[in-house]
Motif scaffolding. Structure first.
Motif, PDB file in Angstrom:
ATOM      1  N   GLU A  44      37.944  -8.188  21.860  1.00 36.31           N
ATOM      2  CA  GLU A  44      38.164  -9.565  22.275  1.00 36.31           C
ATOM      3  C   GLU A  44      38.529 -10.504  21.138  1.00 36.31           C
ATOM      4  OE1 GLU A  44      35.044 -11.159  24.592  1.00 36.31           O
ATOM      5  OE2 GLU A  44      35.254  -9.700  26.234  1.00 36.31           O
ATOM      6  N   ASP A  45      38.159 -10.179  19.902  1.00 35.02           N
ATOM      7  CA  ASP A  45      38.489 -11.057  18.784  1.00 35.02           C
ATOM      8  C   ASP A  45      38.655 -10.213  17.525  1.00 35.02           C
ATOM      9  OD1 ASP A  45      35.870 -10.365  18.101  1.00 35.02           O
ATOM     10  OD2 ASP A  45      35.030 -12.238  18.845  1.00 35.02           O
ATOM     11  N   MET A  46      39.021 -10.887  16.437  1.00 33.99           N
ATOM     12  CA  MET A  46      39.287 -10.189  15.188  1.00 33.99           C
ATOM     13  C   MET A  46      38.015  -9.635  14.560  1.00 33.99           C
ATOM     14  SD  MET A  46      42.487 -10.140  14.859  1.00 33.99           S
ATOM     15  CE  MET A  46      42.507  -9.473  13.204  1.00 33.99           C
ATOM     16  N   VAL A  47      36.872 -10.286  14.791  1.00 30.29           N
ATOM     17  CA  VAL A  47      35.622  -9.795  14.216  1.00 30.29           C
ATOM     18  C   VAL A  47      35.239  -8.445  14.820  1.00 30.29           C
ATOM     19  CG1 VAL A  47      33.167 -10.286  13.906  1.00 30.29           C
ATOM     20  CG2 VAL A  47      34.835 -12.139  13.722  1.00 30.29           C
ATOM     21  N   SER A  48      35.289  -8.365  16.140  1.00 28.63           N
ATOM     22  CA  SER A  48      34.971  -7.094  16.793  1.00 28.63           C
ATOM     23  C   SER A  48      36.013  -6.028  16.460  1.00 28.63           C
ATOM     24  CB  SER A  48      34.884  -7.288  18.307  1.00 28.63           C
ATOM     25  OG  SER A  48      36.096  -7.815  18.814  1.00 28.63           O
ATOM     26  N   LEU A  49      37.282  -6.451  16.289  1.00 27.79           N
ATOM     27  CA  LEU A  49      38.318  -5.490  15.905  1.00 27.79           C
ATOM     28  C   LEU A  49      38.075  -4.953  14.502  1.00 27.79           C
ATOM     29  CD1 LEU A  49      41.007  -4.067  16.443  1.00 27.79           C
ATOM     30  CD2 LEU A  49      42.180  -6.114  15.620  1.00 27.79           C
ATOM     31  N   ALA A  50      37.674  -5.828  13.571  1.00 28.73           N
ATOM     32  CA  ALA A  50      37.380  -5.384  12.207  1.00 28.73           C
ATOM     33  C   ALA A  50      36.177  -4.442  12.189  1.00 28.73           C
ATOM     34  CB  ALA A  50      37.130  -6.589  11.305  1.00 28.73           C
ATOM     35  N   CYS A  51      35.140  -4.776  12.947  1.00 26.06           N
ATOM     36  CA  CYS A  51      33.969  -3.891  13.031  1.00 26.06           C
ATOM     37  C   CYS A  51      34.348  -2.545  13.633  1.00 26.06           C
ATOM     38  CB  CYS A  51      32.867  -4.548  13.857  1.00 26.06           C
ATOM     39  SG  CYS A  51      32.147  -6.035  13.120  1.00 26.06           S
ATOM     40  N   GLY A  52      35.216  -2.565  14.655  1.00 25.63           N
ATOM     41  CA  GLY A  52      35.665  -1.310  15.253  1.00 25.63           C
ATOM     42  C   GLY A  52      36.474  -0.471  14.291  1.00 25.63           C
ATOM     43  N   ALA A  53      37.309  -1.117  13.470  1.00 23.45           N
ATOM     44  CA  ALA A  53      38.101  -0.370  12.491  1.00 23.45           C
ATOM     45  C   ALA A  53      37.217   0.296  11.451  1.00 23.45           C
ATOM     46  CB  ALA A  53      39.106  -1.310  11.817  1.00 23.45           C
ATOM     47  N   VAL A  54      36.190  -0.406  10.981  1.00 21.06           N
ATOM     48  CA  VAL A  54      35.264   0.170   9.997  1.00 21.06           C
ATOM     49  C   VAL A  54      34.495   1.332  10.613  1.00 21.06           C
ATOM     50  CG1 VAL A  54      33.209  -0.287   8.614  1.00 21.06           C
ATOM     51  CG2 VAL A  54      35.049  -1.970   8.699  1.00 21.06           C
ATOM     52  N   ILE A  55      34.080   1.182  11.859  1.00 20.83           N
ATOM     53  CA  ILE A  55      33.327   2.239  12.540  1.00 20.83           C
ATOM     54  C   ILE A  55      34.193   3.479  12.733  1.00 20.83           C
ATOM     55  CG2 ILE A  55      32.274   2.857  14.749  1.00 20.83           C
ATOM     56  CD1 ILE A  55      31.232  -0.025  14.887  1.00 20.83           C
ATOM     57  N   ILE A  56      35.448   3.270  13.130  1.00 15.57           N
ATOM     58  CA  ILE A  56      36.356   4.407  13.324  1.00 15.57           C
ATOM     59  C   ILE A  56      36.607   5.114  11.995  1.00 15.57           C
ATOM     60  CG2 ILE A  56      38.722   5.036  13.933  1.00 15.57           C
ATOM     61  CD1 ILE A  56      38.646   2.818  16.020  1.00 15.57           C
TER      62      ILE A  56
END
Length: 236
Positions: free
Chosen positions: A20-32
């Protein structure tokens, strides 16, 4: 009705790509990058792709089952992002780990409790569904304990899939790391990273007055030490 059913089944996988936003996208990228990359090195690219889809579907189905019950007493966050699959892979790694304890903030705790500590921390990530993350962790631990053995396939199947599309194409893409499905090939792949071929080390010229740094040899493998000692005894 058939189109609606196909769309609903399709959403059992596509929710892991929704942010939904860039913060969750950044967290998802680090997790992946961290969790999925480590899991891929252990099982191979083919099995990693297969288990990613399987964990996503099973986590979503369990989320739908529990969500209908939990929603009666509390509001349930929608399932989105890669984090449920990441918790599934973390559950597999911790249940099959040979380590008994590890350090968490300077305190030694059992390895099996690490995902549950991280689950509490993931509660503070924006737009993160605690229930869906819990479902992913339960699915991963069930697979790690052997309750989902039907998801496994022999290494011979993984080796054959390495040679077919689209995995044969992934192997040819420069700069893309591809982990083979065979355990022997994965060990050779890791050893090639740890022990490069002779002559690939960066060299630097020193004066003749500089003595050799013997403590540096103590950090190498014993076979490398003996080989280096033999070379040092050659005249000239």
């Amino acid at each position: 009705p058939c189109n609606m059913l196909a769309c609903s089944v399709f959403r059992l996988v596509t929710y892991i790509f929704v942010y939904e936003d860039m913060v969750s996208l950044a967290c998802g990228a680090v997790i992946i990058w961290y969790f999925a990359g480590s899991f891929e090195r252990n099982v191979g690219t083919v099995k990693h792709c297969f288990l990613t889809i399987a964990f996503a579907i099973l986590s979503a189905l369990l989320y739908l089952l529990l969500g209908s019950i939990v929603s009666r007493v509390s509001e349930v966050e929608d399932a989105k992002g890669f984090m449920p699959v990441a918790f599934a892979t973390l559950g597999v790694s911790t249940t099959r780990s040979r380590m008994k304890r590890t350090l968490v903030f300077g305190v030694r705790v059992p390895v099996v409790l690490v995902p549950w500590f991280m689950l509490c921390g993931a509660w503070f990530i924006p737009h993160s569904s605690l229930l869906c993350n819990l479902c992913g962790l339960v699915v991963g631990e069930a697979y790690g304990l052997g309750y989902c053995f039907h998801l496994d396939f022999p290494e011979s199947v993984g080796s054959k899939l390495d040679q077919v599309f689209p995995f044969s194409l992934l192997k040819r893409i420069p700069g893309l790391r591809y982990v083979p499905g065979s355990l022997a090939e994965r060990r050779a792949f890791k050893s090639s990273k740890i022990n490069p071929m002779p002559g690939t080390y960066p060299t630097q010229s020193y004066g003749y007055s500089s003595p050799p740094v013997f403590p540096a040899f103590q950090m190498q493998h014993p076979s490398a030490q003996s080989q280096g000692f033999q070379h040092s005894c050659v005249p000239g």
